[in-house]
Enzyme design. Structure first.
Site, short mmCIF file in Angstrom:
data_model
loop_
_atom_site.label_atom_id
_atom_site.label_comp_id
_atom_site.label_asym_id
_atom_site.label_seq_id
_atom_site.Cartn_x
_atom_site.Cartn_y
_atom_site.Cartn_z
N ARG A 1 -17.18 66.39 98.26
CA ARG A 1 -18.04 66.88 97.18
C ARG A 1 -19.28 67.60 97.72
NH1 ARG A 1 -20.13 62.85 92.66
NH2 ARG A 1 -20.79 61.67 94.47
N ARG B 1 -23.38 49.93 83.50
CA ARG B 1 -22.67 49.67 84.75
C ARG B 1 -22.39 48.18 84.95
NH1 ARG B 1 -23.20 54.84 87.25
NH2 ARG B 1 -22.98 54.47 89.46
N ARG C 1 -24.65 64.96 98.75
CA ARG C 1 -25.51 63.84 98.35
C ARG C 1 -25.63 62.84 99.50
NH1 ARG C 1 -23.50 61.98 92.39
NH2 ARG C 1 -23.74 59.94 93.39
N ARG D 1 -20.37 51.81 98.24
CA ARG D 1 -20.46 52.00 96.78
C ARG D 1 -19.23 51.46 96.08
NH1 ARG D 1 -21.12 58.19 96.51
NH2 ARG D 1 -21.19 58.06 94.24
N LYS E 1 -16.83 61.84 86.28
CA LYS E 1 -17.74 61.72 85.13
C LYS E 1 -18.72 62.91 85.09
CE LYS E 1 -19.43 57.79 86.57
NZ LYS E 1 -18.70 57.76 87.87
P1 AP5 Z 1 -17.78 63.92 90.09
O1 AP5 Z 1 -17.58 64.55 88.74
O2 AP5 Z 1 -19.01 64.26 90.84
O3 AP5 Z 1 -17.56 62.32 89.98
P2 AP5 Z 1 -18.48 61.22 89.33
O4 AP5 Z 1 -17.60 60.28 88.60
O5 AP5 Z 1 -19.62 61.83 88.56
O6 AP5 Z 1 -18.99 60.52 90.66
P3 AP5 Z 1 -20.44 60.00 91.07
O7 AP5 Z 1 -20.38 59.72 92.53
O8 AP5 Z 1 -21.52 60.95 90.61
O9 AP5 Z 1 -20.51 58.71 90.27
P4 AP5 Z 1 -21.40 57.55 90.57
O10 AP5 Z 1 -21.10 56.76 89.35
O11 AP5 Z 1 -21.21 56.84 91.83
O12 AP5 Z 1 -22.83 58.19 90.77
P5 AP5 Z 1 -24.08 58.27 89.82
O13 AP5 Z 1 -24.69 59.57 90.06
O14 AP5 Z 1 -23.79 57.83 88.43
O15 AP5 Z 1 -16.47 64.28 90.96
C1 AP5 Z 1 -16.36 63.86 92.30
C2 AP5 Z 1 -15.66 64.98 93.11
O16 AP5 Z 1 -14.32 65.12 92.62
C3 AP5 Z 1 -16.33 66.36 92.95
O17 AP5 Z 1 -16.28 67.03 94.19
C4 AP5 Z 1 -15.44 67.09 91.90
O18 AP5 Z 1 -15.42 68.50 92.10
C5 AP5 Z 1 -14.08 66.45 92.17
N1 AP5 Z 1 -13.26 66.33 90.95
C6 AP5 Z 1 -13.68 65.97 89.70
N2 AP5 Z 1 -12.63 65.94 88.84
C7 AP5 Z 1 -11.53 66.29 89.56
C8 AP5 Z 1 -10.14 66.43 89.23
N3 AP5 Z 1 -9.68 66.21 87.98
N4 AP5 Z 1 -9.28 66.79 90.22
C9 AP5 Z 1 -9.73 67.00 91.50
N5 AP5 Z 1 -11.03 66.90 91.87
C10 AP5 Z 1 -11.93 66.53 90.92
O19 AP5 Z 1 -25.00 57.10 90.45
C11 AP5 Z 1 -25.56 57.22 91.74
C12 AP5 Z 1 -26.27 55.92 92.07
O20 AP5 Z 1 -27.36 55.71 91.14
C13 AP5 Z 1 -25.42 54.65 91.95
O21 AP5 Z 1 -24.68 54.39 93.15
C14 AP5 Z 1 -26.49 53.59 91.71
O22 AP5 Z 1 -27.16 53.26 92.92
C15 AP5 Z 1 -27.48 54.32 90.82
N6 AP5 Z 1 -27.18 54.13 89.38
C16 AP5 Z 1 -26.75 55.08 88.51
N7 AP5 Z 1 -26.58 54.55 87.30
C17 AP5 Z 1 -26.91 53.23 87.40
C18 AP5 Z 1 -26.91 52.15 86.46
N8 AP5 Z 1 -26.54 52.31 85.17
N9 AP5 Z 1 -27.29 50.93 86.92
C19 AP5 Z 1 -27.68 50.74 88.20
N10 AP5 Z 1 -27.67 51.72 89.13
C20 AP5 Z 1 -27.29 52.97 88.72
#
Ligand code: AP5
Length: 217
Positions: free
Chosen positions: A128, A89, A161, A172, A14
């Protein structure tokens, strides 16, 4: 106004795709994870509370998350819409988003789900690296930086991270995949869900997401 919801498990891609879509579709990228990480760095009350949940791989309570998101959507740049990355979420967040957008005479136009198998999610998260200054995303296997440890785009150092430690990755995925399934079903039932195969290279996933977004908005 155009509102796109980007859905996917942790590590699905994402955060890699959302800035590209935002640039191509001329919409702001609104990521609740980024908002929380900024709050943690600032040391604000929201950041201190959110950190306890993020470190355990759990969702931050809706009471904090929803206000933060709605405040962000009230900013002028979001008057044209937004790409929502990481929100909603759970079902409560999905309902609140629908009614907040209805108040603005708007709605979610399409929910784009990036689907990736769980074993690949673990591989991606454990490899990552992100840049300290702006969160640009790298991967030691699929997208390494030109100079090890340095961001290609702004020369800032690359860091891991806190929630990408192996024990937190497992927590997670265990804590969040069921709620993600509920949200996917929510948008499927409303005819708004488009699912993209996220196992393909980044550029192919981008093309598929753009095609789905343009067909609906
Ligand atoms: P990346 O693009 O970083 O993946 P992502 O889907 O953004 O993963 P996140 O870990 O950021 O998602 P998340 O939903 O857990 O975290 P968030 O920050 O929202 O890609 C991952 C890796 O793969 C990278 O190294 C990239 O280079 C590689 N890659 C990407 N595409 C690829 C491809 N096609 N092929 C190969 N490699 C590839 O949330 C963090 C925390 O915040 C949550 O755990 C929670 O505690 C809190 N939080 C956030 N939003 C909420 C909410 N709405 N409600 C409650 N808590 C929340």
């Amino acid at each position: 106004m155009t509102f796109l919801v980007l859905l996917g498990a942790p590590g699905a891609g994402k955060g890699t795709q959302a800035p590209i879509l935002a640039d191509r579709l001329r919409l702001p990228h609104v990521a609740t994870g980024d908002l929380f990480r900024s709050a943690v760095l600032e040391g604000s009350a929201v950041g201190l509370e959110a950190r306890q949940y993020m470190e355990r791989g759990q969702l931050v309570p809706d009471s904090i998350t929803v206000k933060m998101l709605l405040d962000r959507l009230a900013q002028p740049d979001a008057s044209v819409g937004a790409i929502l990355d990481g929100f909603p979420r759970n079902l409560a967040q999905a309902d609140i988003l629908a009614s907040a957008l209805a108040d603005r005479h708007s709605q979610v136009d399409v929910a784009l789900e990036i689907e990736v198998p769980e074993e690949e999610l673990v591989r991606r998260l454990s490899g990552r690296w992100i840049c300290k200054a702006n969160g640009h995303v790298y991967n030691e296997r699929s997208h390494p930086p030109r100079v090890p440890g340095i961001c290609d785009l702004d020369d800032s150092p690359l860091i891991q991270r806190d929630d990408d430690r192996s024990e937190t990755i497992a927590a997670r995925l265990a804590a969040q995949l069921a709620a993600l399934g509920d949200v996917v079903d929510y948008y499927r039932q409303r005819g708004l869900l488009r699912t993209i195969d996220g196992r393909r290279p980044v550029t192919e996933v981008t093309d598929a997401l753009l095609a789905a977004a343009r067909a609906e908005s």
